[in-house]
Write a protein that holds these residues in place. Structure first.
Motif, short mmCIF file in Angstrom:
data_model
loop_
_atom_site.label_atom_id
_atom_site.label_comp_id
_atom_site.label_asym_id
_atom_site.label_seq_id
_atom_site.Cartn_x
_atom_site.Cartn_y
_atom_site.Cartn_z
N UNK A 163 9.37 -45.93 8.05
CA UNK A 163 7.96 -46.80 8.35
C UNK A 163 8.38 -48.39 9.06
N UNK A 164 7.65 -48.55 9.80
CA UNK A 164 8.07 -50.19 10.05
C UNK A 164 9.10 -49.84 10.86
N UNK A 165 9.71 -49.00 11.00
CA UNK A 165 11.26 -49.46 11.90
C UNK A 165 11.13 -48.39 13.35
N UNK A 166 11.71 -47.93 14.23
CA UNK A 166 12.03 -46.63 15.49
C UNK A 166 12.81 -46.19 14.98
N UNK A 167 12.71 -45.00 15.23
CA UNK A 167 13.30 -43.45 15.36
C UNK A 167 14.53 -44.49 16.04
N UNK A 168 15.08 -44.82 16.88
CA UNK A 168 16.39 -45.11 17.56
C UNK A 168 16.88 -45.51 16.94
N UNK A 169 15.98 -46.52 16.12
CA UNK A 169 17.73 -47.31 15.63
C UNK A 169 17.50 -47.42 14.70
N UNK A 170 17.13 -46.37 13.36
CA UNK A 170 17.43 -45.58 12.42
C UNK A 170 18.84 -44.27 12.68
N UNK A 188 28.71 -52.34 14.87
CA UNK A 188 27.41 -51.96 15.87
C UNK A 188 27.20 -52.34 17.26
N UNK A 189 28.02 -53.21 17.63
CA UNK A 189 28.21 -53.46 19.16
C UNK A 189 28.41 -52.05 20.24
N UNK A 190 29.44 -51.17 19.45
CA UNK A 190 29.73 -50.43 19.93
C UNK A 190 28.44 -48.61 19.84
N UNK A 191 28.22 -49.41 19.64
CA UNK A 191 26.98 -47.75 19.01
C UNK A 191 25.56 -48.21 20.39
N UNK A 192 25.88 -49.90 19.89
CA UNK A 192 24.22 -50.34 20.64
C UNK A 192 24.53 -49.76 21.86
N UNK A 193 26.07 -49.99 22.45
CA UNK A 193 26.47 -49.52 23.51
C UNK A 193 25.69 -48.49 24.63
N UNK A 195 23.22 -46.77 23.22
CA UNK A 195 21.55 -46.46 22.09
C UNK A 195 20.87 -47.34 23.25
N UNK A 196 19.44 -47.11 22.41
CA UNK A 196 18.17 -47.47 23.72
C UNK A 196 17.83 -48.48 22.31
N UNK A 197 17.88 -49.21 21.72
CA UNK A 197 17.25 -49.99 20.70
C UNK A 197 18.76 -51.51 20.89
N UNK A 198 17.67 -52.70 20.76
CA UNK A 198 18.88 -53.90 20.65
C UNK A 198 19.41 -53.76 19.10
N UNK A 199 20.97 -54.38 19.40
CA UNK A 199 21.85 -54.50 18.39
C UNK A 199 20.88 -54.89 17.49
N UNK A 200 19.73 -55.85 17.05
CA UNK A 200 19.27 -56.66 16.02
C UNK A 200 18.28 -55.70 15.42
N UNK A 201 18.10 -54.53 15.93
CA UNK A 201 17.12 -53.71 15.72
C UNK A 201 18.40 -52.86 14.97
N UNK A 202 18.92 -52.02 15.14
CA UNK A 202 20.20 -51.28 14.85
C UNK A 202 21.03 -52.19 13.49
#
Length: 309
Positions: A163-170, A188-193, A195-202
DNA sequence: ACGATTATTGCGTTCTT
DNA sequence: AAGAAAACAATAATCGT
């Protein structure tokens, strides 16, 4: 003591999982550790990634010895693999159907699709798990690790962390958490590359997950970075082995605590490279490690000083 | 001698608590 | 907000050819 002692403070030699089999070289025990399977005695690397216990261990023990048909149940499906589809223009025998029948089937298929997602939560779960699979494939993670990520996602949802966070981030955070728990070197950068969301969200999602779920993450282990550095530089295995040994000794003796693990790994490699007079410049090393030349020099000198090299 | 690499050092920046 | 680490930039010193 510094504020960054969180790095590398609790490395445990027996972290790796011992697996069946013995080393062809020296009959030593084998174990998987940080993405590779190696002999505990001579360091011979057998596999460059852990054994993949995909099937049947990834199946939930649903059958209890009974016979079962259909696809294996798996963590990666929102309904653990129990799904059915309604086909299109043909019947079970492959015959073409009448227009009227096809319209009937169309309605049926639509309702069936809606019924598949029993609730909003289940739909979120489905999306999350498929995203984990997608990112897992993109990062070439073993299926067993993807399953672990899926378990994390389920737990996160059960703990109402979405709740309050995106599915993609989680989902991304789940992938990263699984990597960290396995002692891998992905960032996290590797995953963010992928992923469909920004690094900060992850980062945010991961921090919450780590806090609320109490993840079993250890500090990164410099030795785990050595194989990648060596392969990117095209160095021989004996070089890699010695650098790894040096890195392990460093962590064992607490050298490089509070420093970037990659930097420590690069420092170890720099020592071996210099000792052997290998034609790899410091800037080459800095390039593949993603740290500055000064950092590598600092670690190298520190390792020499405190490890008497 | 010359270019490339390595060393040294000071200093603004970034990251973590 | 403070302290530590990493990055940056300027400069000197080596090294190989």
């Amino acid at each position: 003591m510094t504020t960054r002692d969180i790095y590398d403070s609790g490395f445990d030699e027996d972290d790796g999982r011992t697996i069946q089999g013995t080393c062809p070289d020296c009959e030593g025990r084998l174990r998987t550790d940080s993405g590779e399977t190696a002999c505990t005695v001579c360091g011979l690397v057998i596999e460059d990634r852990p054994f993949d216990f995909e099937e049947p261990s990834a199946e939930i023990s649903d059958t209890l010895g009974r016979n079962r048909t259909g696809a294996p149940l798996t963590e990666r499906r929102h309904d653990r693999g129990l799904s059915s589809e309604i086909g299109f223009g043909t019947d079970a025998k492959g015959n073409t159907l009448s227009a009227k029948k096809r319209r009937q089937l169309g309605r049926l298929r639509r309702e069936h699709g809606r019924a598949r997602w029993g609730s909003k939560a289940e739909r979120n779960l489905g999306i999350g798990l498929s995203e984990i699979s997608r990112m897992g494939s993109a990062l070439e993670l073993p299926k067993s690790l993807q399953d672990e990520a899926c378990r994390h996602f389920r737990q996160a949802q059960d703990a109402d962390l979405l709740t309050g966070r995106s599915i993609e981030a989680m989902a991304s955070a789940s992938v990263y958490a699984a990597c960290r728990e396995d002692g891998r070197i992905e960032t996290i950068e590797d995953v963010a590359a992928v992923a469909r969301v920004e690094t900060v969200a992850i980062t945010n999602a991961y921090n919450v997950m780590n806090r609320e779920l109490g993840l079993a993450v250890r500090p990164r282990n410099p030795a785990a970075f050595v194989p990648r550095l060596c392969s990117e530089l095209g160095l021989e295995l004996c070089v890699e082995r010695r650098a790894r040994a040096l890195a392990k000794r460093a962590t064992a003796e607490g050298v490089g605590i509070g420093c970037q693990p990659v930097g420590v790994a690069a420092g170890c490699l720099a020592i071996v490279i210099e000792d052997d007079g290998i034609a790899v410049t410091q800037s080459d090393l800095a390039g593949v490690a993603g740290v500055s030349i000064e950092t590598i020099r600092a670690r190298r000198d520190q390792l020499r000083e405190e490890l008497d090299r």
